[in-house]
Enzyme design. Structure first.
Site, short mmCIF file in Angstrom:
data_model
loop_
_atom_site.label_atom_id
_atom_site.label_comp_id
_atom_site.label_asym_id
_atom_site.label_seq_id
_atom_site.Cartn_x
_atom_site.Cartn_y
_atom_site.Cartn_z
CB CYS A 31 -7.52 -1.32 19.45
SG CYS A 31 -6.59 -2.67 21.14
CB CYS B 100 -5.14 -28.42 -3.48
SG CYS B 100 -6.29 -28.40 -5.07
CG HIS B 101 -3.53 -27.07 1.02
ND1 HIS B 101 -2.89 -26.06 -0.40
CD2 HIS B 101 -4.75 -26.28 0.20
CE1 HIS B 101 -2.67 -25.05 -0.46
NE2 HIS B 101 -4.02 -25.25 -0.19
CB CYS C 223 -8.75 -27.64 2.63
SG CYS C 223 -9.84 -26.49 2.90
CB CYS D 259 -1.95 1.08 24.86
SG CYS D 259 -2.94 1.82 25.40
#
Length: 284
Positions: A245, A102-103, A99, A203
């Site tokens: 849920c 590139c980042h 990762c 809810c």
């Protein structure tokens, strides 16, 4: 009368009794500070919201649970973040890239990313969740295998990325090509489903702040995901929570990553616009 019909009547009657008999107990007045920075858990609702104010789910938790989130050393989710940090720098796949290749540094490359998720993808022609963006990078840029949605690797990575946006306001796009998906998510949010004939709004809008058995109902915001739930004993994604849920209404849940849960994630994220990202949050 057939047993199946009697069972359905009993379920519906139980739901009606439960929803009519819940006790009031609104959000508390506590403030969340982490490393000296206040995390916004109470903000004015955006235009068009059914609420006057938005409250983070943190405000509906016990003081013991709140304390876990307020201290990164005590927050049990940080074990997963340590894994995420290791994975960030690990080269994988046929491209032999990580990762970071590139980042760069995650604190810079991923700052603000979680606050805008889900985000429109021109390549996919629809919105994409953080999990889907991660797997796109892995399969198309790294030449690596995709991670499973609830795998330790995916949860560790999404928690690490989310942490880089902590304290920043949720700000998802809802206009342009996202509008159609937002509308679809809204429709799902208000549609009653299952044998208990309940919608998300039953809810988290009509009865938030009240006690349903041992559960203190929140407004159902997603600004803290992936979340460490004490009930789960680990981290879980937004889609895992949605599926839980839906199952609680006695309906058949959609698959993680489905268009239905993608649209629902977009709509629910928009309802929390302005609240701070809390990743990784801790809930009961």
């Amino acid at each position: 009368m057939p047993l199946k019909i009697l069972s359905k009547i009993a379920l519906l009657s139980g739901a009606a009794i439960a929803m009519s008999g819940i006790a009031a107990a609104g959000p508390d007045d506590n403030k969340l500070f982490i490393d000296g920075e206040e995390i916004a858990t109470d903000v004015a609702a955006p235009e068009g919201s059914p609420f006057d104010r938005l409250y983070s789910g943190w405000r509906f938790r016990t003081s013991e649970t709140q304390a876990l989130q307020a201290d990164d050393f005590e927050n049990p989710a940080f074990a997963a973040i340590t894994l995420g940090e290791e994975l960030w720098d690990t080269a994988e796949g046929s491209a032999d890239k990580s990762c970071a290749s590139c980042h760069g540094d995650v604190s810079e490359g991923m700052k603000g990313v979680r606050a805008e998720m889900p985000k429109w993808s021109e390549a996919a022609g629809k919105p994409q969740t953080l999990e889907q963006y991660v797997n796109t990078c892995r399969t198309e840029r790294m030449g690596a295998d995709a991670w499973k949605w609830e795998s330790d690797e995916m949860l560790g990575m999404t928690a690490l990325i989310g942490l880089q946006s902590r304290g920043m306001p949720v700000d998802v796009q809802t206009e342009g090509p996202m509008q159609e998906w937002w509308e679809k998510g809204k429709d799902l949010y208000y549609t009653r489903t299952g044998q208990l004939d309940l919608a998300c709004a039953s809810c988290h809008e009509a009865n938030f702040g009240k006690m349903l058995r041992a559960d203190h109902l929140s407004q159902g915001h997603t600004n803290g995901f992936p979340v460490y739930r004490l009930k789960w004993g680990g981290l879980g994604s937004i889609h895992r929570r949605f599926k839980g849920c839906i199952k609680d209404t006695r309906a058949e849940p959609y698959d993680v990553g489905s268009d239905e849960l993608l649209a629902l994630e977009l709509y629910v994220a928009s309802r929390g616009a302005g609240l701070s990202v809390e990743t990784p949050s801790v809930r009961n």
